[in-house]
Design a protein around this motif. Structure first.
Motif, PDB file in Angstrom:
ATOM      1  N   ILE A  54       0.846  -1.200   0.000  1.00 57.76           N
ATOM      2  CA  ILE A  54       0.000   0.000   0.000  1.00 57.76           C
ATOM      3  C   ILE A  54       0.879   1.247   0.000  1.00 57.76           C
ATOM      4  CG2 ILE A  54      -1.732   1.306   1.285  1.00 57.76           C
ATOM      5  CD1 ILE A  54      -2.775  -1.340   2.411  1.00 57.76           C
ATOM      6  N   GLU A  57       2.805   1.927  -3.311  1.00 58.79           N
ATOM      7  CA  GLU A  57       1.967   2.444  -4.386  1.00 58.79           C
ATOM      8  C   GLU A  57       1.509   3.871  -4.091  1.00 58.79           C
ATOM      9  OE1 GLU A  57      -2.074   1.634  -6.910  1.00 58.79           O
ATOM     10  OE2 GLU A  57      -1.804   0.635  -5.008  1.00 58.79           O
ATOM     11  N   PHE A  61       2.501   8.914  -5.213  1.00 59.18           N
ATOM     12  CA  PHE A  61       1.396   9.826  -5.500  1.00 59.18           C
ATOM     13  C   PHE A  61       1.331  10.945  -4.467  1.00 59.18           C
ATOM     14  CE2 PHE A  61      -0.388   8.050  -9.150  1.00 59.18           C
ATOM     15  CZ  PHE A  61      -0.432   6.673  -9.060  1.00 59.18           C
ATOM     16  N   LEU A 297      -8.232   0.903  -0.311  1.00 60.03           N
ATOM     17  CA  LEU A 297      -7.715   0.672  -1.650  1.00 60.03           C
ATOM     18  C   LEU A 297      -7.719   1.961  -2.448  1.00 60.03           C
ATOM     19  CD1 LEU A 297      -9.726  -2.579  -2.298  1.00 60.03           C
ATOM     20  CD2 LEU A 297      -7.291  -2.441  -1.846  1.00 60.03           C
ATOM     21  N   CYS A 298      -6.848   2.027  -3.453  1.00 59.73           N
ATOM     22  CA  CYS A 298      -6.863   3.215  -4.311  1.00 59.73           C
ATOM     23  C   CYS A 298      -8.043   3.110  -5.269  1.00 59.73           C
ATOM     24  CB  CYS A 298      -5.557   3.350  -5.074  1.00 59.73           C
ATOM     25  SG  CYS A 298      -5.254   2.077  -6.285  1.00 59.73           S
ATOM     26  N   GLU A 300      -8.256   3.470  -8.299  1.00 55.07           N
ATOM     27  CA  GLU A 300      -8.013   2.833  -9.592  1.00 55.07           C
ATOM     28  C   GLU A 300      -8.128   1.316  -9.499  1.00 55.07           C
ATOM     29  OE1 GLU A 300      -5.886   5.249  -8.439  1.00 55.07           O
ATOM     30  OE2 GLU A 300      -6.716   6.793  -9.720  1.00 55.07           O
ATOM     31  N   ALA A 301      -7.961   0.770  -8.303  1.00 49.75           N
ATOM     32  CA  ALA A 301      -7.934  -0.691  -8.153  1.00 49.75           C
ATOM     33  C   ALA A 301      -9.155  -1.250  -7.441  1.00 49.75           C
ATOM     34  CB  ALA A 301      -6.679  -1.123  -7.391  1.00 49.75           C
TER      35      ALA A 301
END
Lengths: 372, 262
Positions: A54, A57, A61, A297-298, A300-301
């Protein structure tokens, strides 16, 4: 006037152990102890893997978001910000901000430092909140990933994007009504311009007795309210990056704490538990919302995780998962503390969760709770 | 807040940035990052490295003389905490315990309309739906094609397009574990072969699996990487479709370069 603001900040923080510091220290000791005591257990290795994933990733950002925030701080003046906002109908700024993610897509890790700087430049709280909530959902990247996860089912994509926009607008408008005159935002985001401080800018004299080191809220960062518009381009860039680093140091630890709790949930919670309440009106949506908050979770996923519940949970409950995560999860709850006062955070959390739940209930009434 | 350390604030920040820079560099240089992220996300770590270098440079160009406070020190330590857990994360990747926590029942994880349509066609070929008793393999309805040799596939291939491999000899790599739930349904002579798919990072991983059936299957410890060769089929249990590799032969194999599928 500036001295009064400084003295209030100083008096508030001086001489008292900070509850936040104690909590952060407690977290550090707990996490460290877990590793020391049980580092060779398989579940702890899984926890380490997920926690690290986590962070690996999200951290880039967050670094990027901080850099954008730093550039906003130096290169976007209050006057320019004020000129961009609609004057005749200020509430229009909420509608515009909620859809800005289409042009300026941003993930939920990066949006907090960016919105923080925009709020300091005078972006109204309602619009700030609308972009905070809408930016990570109403954007082409999330639309594409949702489409991919749901096998290009246009209805799901439309529901997610339009639902996200609607909730961002509703919550933004509600917060601007509930908290008049930006009382939602933290006081240190509204420091007067030209307050001198020991920000490291050698050309500006520090105000005598300015308790930068004493004010716990602002000691880690400049928060000077300086107008750094003067000076060479190199100086401006360096100043922007320094502010960016300040933001990163101010927000980054919240990401770590939120990610750790999420990793604990991912390691120890059995997802089959959620299947027992599938098909229960309202309950399945509530539980999927709780899952979204815990998993961190992000945006995008998370669509792929939601899609994995197809055939097991109803579409409305999957939508509740898809709408909740980008707006409100554990790490965001912690990061909101650098933006909002505590009362505003409670109101914001309540509004988001109630709005998502209402949307899910409406969808359940239309589509039923049958598993899709 | 008073300082309790003799470290300057900019020195402590530089330390935090530098340690993260080293971590990103090491993960990229050793390609260890693929244990956590999709391979394509190496650019993210590169971006992170660039941002950290820029922060370190700006930090040195405009230093702050004041000493670091306890709050700043604690926050810096929290920022460094993931690096400690990184060292503890091991080489294996997600294991059988993670599979059990994420597995959502015997249903095929990637059940799609394209799968169900051909299955309906096959089921219509049977005289009556009720003739499909639990554990009835699809190949009992349609005879398998002649033996063609083992086709190297991944579990993801079998999960996404099972009809393409129905009745064929396949060779698949994955990790094994013995599931009591599946033993109860299929008897003791079966194993689960599993892997994880990820979209962004290990946190969003989803388990995919196939049931391995065969005579005298070797009982490797859970999480052992094996290569399985056998005949692929789909079996029905209640309303679930279970991918099965029948007449399976197992052998231990090397851990693949990436533990995940994408």
């Amino acid at each position: 006037m500036n001295t009064n603001i400084v003295q209030i900040s100083s008096n508030k923080a001086a001489g008292k152990p900070r509850f936040g510091l104690m909590l952060e220290l407690f977290f550090l000791l707990c996490a460290g102890s877990i590793l020391l005591v049980a580092h060779d257990q398989k579940s702890i290795q899984t926890l380490s893997l997920i926690f690290t994933s986590i962070i690996l990733e999200a951290l880039p950002f967050m670094l990027l978001g901080s850099m954008i925030g730093g550039l906003v701080e130096i290169f976007v003046s209050r006057e320019r910000m004020t000129a961009l906002l609609p004057k005749k109908h200020p509430w229009l700024s909420v509608f515009i901000a909620a859809g800005l993610g289409i042009i300026f897509p941003i993930c939920e890790c990066a949006v907090v430092p960016v919105v923080r700087r925009l709020a300091k430049k005078g972006l109204p709280a309602g619009a700030a909140i609308a972009y905070l909530l809408g930016g990570p959902i109403v954007n082409p990247i999330v639309a594409a990933s949702t489409a991919l996860a749901y096998k290009f089912d246009g209805m799901v994509v439309l529901l997610r994007v339009s639902g996200g926009y609607l909730i961002a607008v509703v919550v933004g408008l509600a917060m601007s009504r509930l908290f008049h005159s930006d009382r939602a935002l933290r006081a240190d985001l509204k420091l007067e311009a030209n307050t001198s401080c020991q920000c490291g800018d050698q050309d500006l004299p520090p105000l005598a007795g300015f308790p930068v080191a004493q004010s716990a809220d602002i000691e880690a960062e400049c928060e000077c309210g300086h107008d750094h518009a003067g000076g060479s381009w190199l100086k401006k860039i360096v100043s922007a990056l320094r502010h960016a680093a300040d933001d990163f140091m101010a927000v980054g630890h919240f990401l770590v704490i939120g990610a750790f709790i999420a990793a604990l949930a991912q390691t120890y919670i059995d997802r089959k538990l959620f299947l027992d309440i599938a098909g229960h009106f309202g309950l399945s949506s509530m539980l999927m919302m709780a899952l979204a908050i815990l998993l961190n979770l992000c945006s995008e996923a998370d669509a792929f995780i939601a899609a994995s519940f197809r055939g097991l949970m109803s579409l409305p409950s999957q939508m509740a998962f898809l709408l909740t995560g980008p707006m409100f999860d554990l790490k965001l709850l912690l990061m909101y503390q650098i933006l909002f006062r505590k009362r505003a955070i409670v109101a914001l959390a309540t509004l988001i969760l109630v709005s998502v739940f209402v949307v899910a209930l409406i969808l359940e009434c239309i589509m039923g709770v049958k598993v899709s | 807040m008073k300082s309790v350390f003799e470290i300057r604030e900019d020195s402590w920040r530089a330390t935090v940035f530098f340690l993260w820079f080293i971590a990103f560099f090491a993960l990229l240089a050793t390609e260890r990052y693929i244990a956590f992220l999709r391979p394509e996300f190496s650019f993210l770590l590169g971006l992170g490295m660039l941002a950290l270098v820029v922060f370190m440079i700006s930090n040195s160009l405009s230093p702050r003389q004041r000493p670091v406070s306890l709050l700043q020190f604690v926050r810096g330590c929290i920022l460094l905490l993931p690096l400690v857990f990184l060292l503890n994360s091991g080489d294996q990747g997600l294991d059988a315990e993670a599979f059990k926590k994420r597995f959502l029942g015997p249903a095929s994880i990637a059940a799609t309309e394209t799968v169900s349509s051909p299955r309906e066609t096959i089921e219509l070929a049977a005289t009556d739906q009720s003739e499909l008793s639990p554990g009835t393999p699809q190949s009992a309805i349609m005879p398998p094609p002649p033996f063609e040799g083992s086709e190297e596939v991944t579990i993801l291939d079998l999960d996404v397009a099972p009809q393409q491999y129905m009745g064929k000899h396949v060779s698949v790599v994955g990790m094994v574990f013995q599931s009591e739930d599946f033993d109860a349904i299929f008897g003791g002579n079966s194993l689960i072969l599993f892997r994880f798919t990820i979209n962004c990072c290990a946190a969003d991983s989803l388990p995919i699996y196939a049931l391995i059936k065969g005579k005298d299957l070797p009982r490797y410890p859970d999480d052992t990487w094996v290569k399985v060769k056998g005949v692929f089929d789909m079996e029905h249990v209640d309303q679930y479709s279970i991918p099965v590799i029948d007449d399976a032969v197992l052998e231990k194999t090397e851990t693949p370069d990436s533990p995940y599928l994408f």
